[in-house]
Design a protein around this motif. Structure first.
Motif, mmCIF file in Angstrom:
data_model
loop_
_atom_site.group_PDB
_atom_site.id
_atom_site.type_symbol
_atom_site.label_atom_id
_atom_site.label_comp_id
_atom_site.label_asym_id
_atom_site.label_seq_id
_atom_site.Cartn_x
_atom_site.Cartn_y
_atom_site.Cartn_z
ATOM 1 N N TYR A 27 0.865 -1.181 0.000
ATOM 2 C CA TYR A 27 0.000 0.000 0.000
ATOM 3 C C TYR A 27 0.899 1.226 0.000
ATOM 4 N N ILE A 28 0.765 2.065 -1.030
ATOM 5 C CA ILE A 28 1.615 3.242 -1.207
ATOM 6 C C ILE A 28 0.745 4.493 -1.188
ATOM 7 N N THR A 29 1.202 5.515 -0.449
ATOM 8 C CA THR A 29 0.548 6.815 -0.486
ATOM 9 C C THR A 29 1.577 7.849 -0.938
ATOM 10 N N GLY A 30 1.120 8.903 -1.600
ATOM 11 C CA GLY A 30 2.055 9.919 -2.054
ATOM 12 C C GLY A 30 1.381 11.234 -2.380
ATOM 13 N N SER A 31 2.152 12.312 -2.193
ATOM 14 C CA SER A 31 1.675 13.656 -2.504
ATOM 15 C C SER A 31 2.862 14.495 -2.964
ATOM 16 N N TYR A 32 2.576 15.647 -3.517
ATOM 17 C CA TYR A 32 3.632 16.535 -3.986
ATOM 18 C C TYR A 32 4.414 17.123 -2.812
ATOM 19 N N GLY A 33 5.689 17.404 -3.052
ATOM 20 C CA GLY A 33 6.503 18.108 -2.079
ATOM 21 C C GLY A 33 7.065 17.219 -0.990
ATOM 22 N N LEU A 34 7.494 17.874 0.086
ATOM 23 C CA LEU A 34 8.056 17.172 1.232
ATOM 24 C C LEU A 34 6.972 16.342 1.904
ATOM 25 N N GLY A 35 7.362 15.259 2.542
ATOM 26 C CA GLY A 35 6.406 14.282 3.074
ATOM 27 C C GLY A 35 5.673 14.676 4.334
ATOM 28 N N GLU A 36 6.046 15.770 4.951
ATOM 29 C CA GLU A 36 5.451 16.147 6.228
ATOM 30 C C GLU A 36 3.932 16.291 6.154
ATOM 31 N N TYR A 37 3.411 16.820 5.052
ATOM 32 C CA TYR A 37 1.962 17.007 4.949
ATOM 33 C C TYR A 37 1.210 15.689 4.814
ATOM 34 N N VAL A 38 1.850 14.671 4.274
ATOM 35 C CA VAL A 38 1.237 13.331 4.227
ATOM 36 C C VAL A 38 1.159 12.781 5.642
ATOM 37 N N VAL A 39 2.273 12.859 6.373
ATOM 38 C CA VAL A 39 2.344 12.323 7.736
ATOM 39 C C VAL A 39 1.387 13.062 8.667
ATOM 40 N N GLN A 40 1.292 14.384 8.524
ATOM 41 C CA GLN A 40 0.417 15.200 9.370
ATOM 42 C C GLN A 40 -1.062 15.077 9.008
ATOM 43 N N GLY A 41 -1.361 14.552 7.829
ATOM 44 C CA GLY A 41 -2.742 14.463 7.388
ATOM 45 C C GLY A 41 -3.277 15.772 6.816
ATOM 46 N N LYS A 42 -2.396 16.684 6.451
ATOM 47 C CA LYS A 42 -2.824 17.974 5.890
ATOM 48 C C LYS A 42 -3.338 17.828 4.457
ATOM 49 N N VAL A 43 -2.886 16.790 3.765
ATOM 50 C CA VAL A 43 -3.392 16.465 2.428
ATOM 51 C C VAL A 43 -3.892 15.027 2.440
ATOM 52 N N ILE A 44 -4.759 14.724 1.500
ATOM 53 C CA ILE A 44 -5.164 13.335 1.289
ATOM 54 C C ILE A 44 -4.341 12.842 0.110
ATOM 55 N N PRO A 45 -3.390 11.957 0.363
ATOM 56 C CA PRO A 45 -2.467 11.548 -0.703
ATOM 57 C C PRO A 45 -3.112 10.605 -1.714
ATOM 58 N N ASP A 46 -2.445 10.486 -2.856
ATOM 59 C CA ASP A 46 -2.807 9.435 -3.802
ATOM 60 C C ASP A 46 -2.606 8.099 -3.100
ATOM 61 N N GLN A 47 -3.369 7.089 -3.537
ATOM 62 C CA GLN A 47 -3.256 5.755 -2.948
ATOM 63 C C GLN A 47 -3.097 4.716 -4.055
ATOM 64 N N TYR A 48 -2.153 3.816 -3.838
ATOM 65 C CA TYR A 48 -1.873 2.762 -4.804
ATOM 66 C C TYR A 48 -1.778 1.428 -4.067
ATOM 67 N N TYR A 49 -2.333 0.374 -4.665
ATOM 68 C CA TYR A 49 -2.182 -0.979 -4.140
ATOM 69 C C TYR A 49 -1.528 -1.850 -5.208
#
Length: 136
Positions: A27-49
């Motif tokens: 299960y992979i998640t990803g978003s633009y830029g530095l990863g802090e916003y993914v970890v903090q939940g500030k963005v909803i990242p793309d999701q891949y299985y």
């Protein structure tokens, strides 16, 4: 070397399905830029299985990536808006998804347990870097 994920994307990958514990997927998640916003939940990242036995992408979902955190020479980091066009795009292509999934499987095999892995795509070299790996 500093991976310039601010010029590309970053995220978190898991060697199991985090909701069900199903062990045969990455299960992979990803978003633009530095990863802090993914970890903090500030963005909803793309999701891949990716289905591990066949290394086949079985699901892709575009996230809500309205902002990104980027490096700023004067202040360290700053928030930028993501363009409307880029919000609708996946941050990784299929080749990158499968490359990252292979790394995740290798790391899980090495440690012998499900893993939680932070990754980044360098915007200058277009190479994927594993930034951190810890047990799930």
């Amino acid at each position: 070397m500093m991976a310039r994920t601010d010029l590309a994307c970053s995220g978190v990958a898991f060697s199991i399905d985090t909701d069900t514990g199903f062990p045969n997927v990455v299960y992979i998640t990803g978003s633009y830029g530095l990863g802090e916003y993914v970890v903090q939940g500030k963005v909803i990242p793309d999701q891949y299985y990716v289905f591990k036995p066949t290394m086949t992408i079985i699901s892709k979902k575009v996230g809500e990536k309205h902002v990104k955190l980027v490096y700023d020479e004067d202040i360290g980091v700053k928030e930028e808006e993501v363009s409307e066009e880029d919000r609708k795009k996946f941050v990784l292509n299929d080749e990158q998804i499968l490359e990252l999934a292979e790394y995740v499987v290798k790391i899980e095999k090495h440690y012998g347990k499900p893993m939680d892995i932070e990754w980044g795509l360098d915007g200058l070299t277009n190479k994927i870097f594993i930034l951190q790996a810890r047990p799930e």
